[in-house]
Design a protein around this motif. Structure first.
Motif, PDB file in Angstrom:
ATOM      1  N   GLU A  13      11.000 147.714  29.661  1.00  0.00           N
ATOM      2  CA  GLU A  13      12.308 147.709  30.393  1.00  0.00           C
ATOM      3  C   GLU A  13      13.088 146.410  29.905  1.00  0.00           C
ATOM      4  O   GLU A  13      12.461 145.415  29.813  1.00  0.00           O
ATOM      5  CB  GLU A  13      12.107 147.532  31.821  1.00  0.00           C
ATOM      6  N   THR A  14      14.154 146.663  29.564  1.00  0.00           N
ATOM      7  CA  THR A  14      14.997 145.209  29.122  1.00  0.00           C
ATOM      8  C   THR A  14      15.632 144.759  30.232  1.00  0.00           C
ATOM      9  O   THR A  14      15.825 145.337  31.073  1.00  0.00           O
ATOM     10  CB  THR A  14      16.073 145.675  28.027  1.00  0.00           C
ATOM     11  N   LYS A  15      15.792 143.301  30.197  1.00  0.00           N
ATOM     12  CA  LYS A  15      16.324 142.646  31.295  1.00  0.00           C
ATOM     13  C   LYS A  15      17.833 142.794  31.092  1.00  0.00           C
ATOM     14  O   LYS A  15      18.475 142.966  29.906  1.00  0.00           O
ATOM     15  CB  LYS A  15      16.223 141.132  30.981  1.00  0.00           C
ATOM     16  N   LYS A  16      18.317 143.002  32.552  1.00  0.00           N
ATOM     17  CA  LYS A  16      19.868 143.114  32.198  1.00  0.00           C
ATOM     18  C   LYS A  16      20.774 141.905  32.088  1.00  0.00           C
ATOM     19  O   LYS A  16      20.225 140.860  32.465  1.00  0.00           O
ATOM     20  CB  LYS A  16      20.589 143.614  33.743  1.00  0.00           C
ATOM     21  N   LYS A  17      21.673 141.941  31.110  1.00  0.00           N
ATOM     22  CA  LYS A  17      22.510 140.777  30.830  1.00  0.00           C
ATOM     23  C   LYS A  17      23.468 140.439  32.047  1.00  0.00           C
ATOM     24  O   LYS A  17      23.848 141.218  32.522  1.00  0.00           O
ATOM     25  CB  LYS A  17      23.257 141.139  29.550  1.00  0.00           C
TER      26      LYS A  17
END
Length: 85
Positions: A80-84
């Motif tokens: 899961e990528t961190k939300k910018k």
């Protein structure tokens, strides 16, 4: 000059117990290796095989095994990528 020559056999010490054990062990090992090599080279016919008929024929459902789904090693779960912000 001929009287100075000594033609007696050289003195050889008596072999010890461990030397005898080692020598006979090496002989036994060599014989064992020869038997193993001959067992590979010479085929022995299997005349003692007995053909037996199954007493109860198995159905296709019994012989078929269920396979559990195993995820392959190549497929990794996506991170899961961190939300910018």
């Amino acid at each position: 000059m001929a009287s100075n020559l000594d033609f007696s056999p050289p003195e050889v010490p008596e072999p010890t117990f461990l030397e005898n054990l080692l020598r006979y062990g090496l002989f036994l090992g060599a014989i064992f290796q020869l038997i193993c090599v001959l067992a590979i080279i010479i085929p022995i016919p299997k005349s003692y095989e007995v053909e037996t008929e199954p007493s109860e024929p198995r159905s296709a459902e019994v012989t078929r095994k269920t396979k559990a789904t195993v995820p392959s090693a190549n497929k990794r779960p996506k991170k899961e990528t961190k939300k910018k912000r």
